[in-house]
Design a protein around this motif. Structure first.
Motif, short mmCIF file in Angstrom:
data_model
loop_
_atom_site.label_atom_id
_atom_site.label_comp_id
_atom_site.label_asym_id
_atom_site.label_seq_id
_atom_site.Cartn_x
_atom_site.Cartn_y
_atom_site.Cartn_z
N ILE A 150 0.84 -1.20 0.00
CA ILE A 150 0.00 0.00 0.00
C ILE A 150 0.87 1.25 0.00
CG2 ILE A 150 -1.54 1.38 1.45
CD1 ILE A 150 -2.93 -1.25 2.24
N ASN A 151 1.86 1.30 0.87
CA ASN A 151 2.72 2.48 0.94
C ASN A 151 3.54 2.65 -0.33
OD1 ASN A 151 1.96 3.37 3.54
ND2 ASN A 151 3.27 1.83 4.51
N GLU A 152 3.97 1.55 -0.92
CA GLU A 152 4.70 1.64 -2.19
C GLU A 152 3.82 2.24 -3.28
OE1 GLU A 152 5.90 -2.35 -2.89
OE2 GLU A 152 7.65 -2.26 -1.56
N LYS A 153 2.56 1.83 -3.33
CA LYS A 153 1.66 2.35 -4.36
C LYS A 153 1.34 3.83 -4.12
CE LYS A 153 1.24 -1.47 -6.70
NZ LYS A 153 2.27 -2.25 -5.98
N LEU A 154 1.17 4.21 -2.87
CA LEU A 154 0.92 5.62 -2.56
C LEU A 154 2.12 6.47 -2.95
CD1 LEU A 154 -0.86 5.34 0.92
CD2 LEU A 154 -1.92 5.93 -1.29
#
Length: 378
Positions: A150-154
């Motif tokens: 999730i953090n990578e995509k954000l």
């Protein structure tokens, strides 16, 4: 001398253990079709047949034998190809029980007709002047693995993120959605994909809980084939339902129309490899438009050969919804291509070249080998 077809089997290796509600994926077999004229061997079209285990109707033990027989039959026909006769050739040559082979041959034929340049549909995307918005995909796994994705995509700038759910504890999945809704920009679009994991008696309650997080849509909440239950769920759902597995196996136009009219989902999701290629997707789109059903297009774990064809097909349509075309980064031995992802958009970088070397590395295990890039100009 007429056109000839052959194929090469390539086993794609995932960069990580890709979790779904149907199990964990570490590798995927795919088949690259080549069509060429021996009088001009440096010009050839490539297509990809990639059935998904446990999902595609052509995931069957005789797949490779059937593909080999289709190539042999094709080679005996002394064909000339034109865009107008490709649907006829496909319908008469390949059974509807093998949709991924239909897709592979369809795209290889179009690539050949367009000069063997890996151009299946010539448009602004294939010319490098248009990008396609895509969703960032978060695979199933433990909580920390999903949170890291999730953090990578954000951080990568995606405006739409899709989470695969249904494998870990539902409360933990809701916590991840709460984290995403709290820490992401307000305009972020969140999709979820249950892959049929919900039991019918719990599905509506889970959809009601998910609705608190402003979910754009949920893919296939219950297992496909339960038409009465799915129709009722589509009528009552607080979250728009998008159907994908439900479409598999409906190859006749009248069956497509009958299914969508009965179920009335809010969206359908089109995966050309699972549905029989672009011609069949055209029928789904026409039917959905008539019934007021939204749609978008998704790849189905193809290599960059198949993904490129699907992206070019997708760019035919003025559909503003983010598409599901971000799977090109999944594999450690994918085929190097001009496809790139930048800030949540897929684009075709015309300053980059195709590199087929990874296919050549498999030549010791196959009989038919695609020519090396230095000889083929591919």
């Amino acid at each position: 001398m007429g056109l000839k077809a052959d194929f090469l089997k390539h086993t794609l290796q995932f960069n990580f253990e890709a979790g779904t509600s149907r199990g964990v994926l570490t590798e995927k077999d795919t088949y690259i079709i080549r069509i060429r004229n021996h009088e001009s061997p440096l010009v050839y079209g490539l297509g990809e047949c990639g059935p998904l285990k446990g999902l595609s109707i052509d995931d069957r033990p005789d797949f490779e034998d059937y593909l080999r027989n289709i190539c042999e039959t094709f080679n005996e026909l002394d064909l000339q190809l034109f865009k107008w006769n490709i649907p006829i050739v496909l319908s008469q040559l390949i059974s509807n029980q093998f949709p991924s082979i239909q897709f592979g041959f369809e795209t290889a034929m179009l690539d050949y007709i367009n000069g063997g340049r890996r151009v299946v549909v010539e448009n602004d995307f294939s010319k490098g002047t248009r990008s396609i918005p895509i969703n960032g995909l978060v695979w199933m796994g433990n909580r920390d693995f999903m949170l890291r994705q999730i953090n990578e995509k954000l951080n990568a700038g995606y405006n739409t993120i899709k989470l695969k759910i249904g494998a870990i504890d539902f409360a933990q999945e809701c916590e991840l959605l709460a984290y995403l809704r709290t820490n992401a920009p307000e305009q972020l679009v969140i999709r979820v994909d249950a892959n049929g994991a919900f039991q019918p008696d719990e599905a509506l309650d889970k959809l009601t809980q998910l609705a608190k997080y402003g979910i754009h849509s949920i893919e296939q909440p219950i297992r496909q084939g339960q038409h009465e239950l799915m129709a009722e769920l589509c009528r009552q759902t607080p979250i728009p339902i998008a159907l994908d597995e439900e479409l598999i196996g409906h190859m006749e136009y009248v069956d497509k129309f009958r299914l969508l009219k009965k179920l009335q989902p809010q969206f359908i999701i089109l995966k050309p490899s699972l549905l029989g290629g672009m011609h069949h997707c055209d029928e789904w789109i026409e039917t959905a438009n008539r019934l007021g059903i939204g749609w978008w297009i998704t790849s189905a774990l193809e290599s960059n050969i198949g993904l490129n064809a699907i992206a070019q097909y997708t760019a035919r349509f003025p559909n503003p919804l983010p598409q599901g075309l971000g799977t090109g980064q999944l594999y450690q031995n994918n085929i190097s291509s001009p496809l790139t992802i930048e800030h949540g958009f897929l684009r075709y970088n015309t300053s980059s070249d195709w590199d087929l070397q990874v296919l050549l590395d498999a030549k010791e295990t196959v009989k038919n080998v695609i020519p090396s890039p230095d000889k083929a100009g591919g």
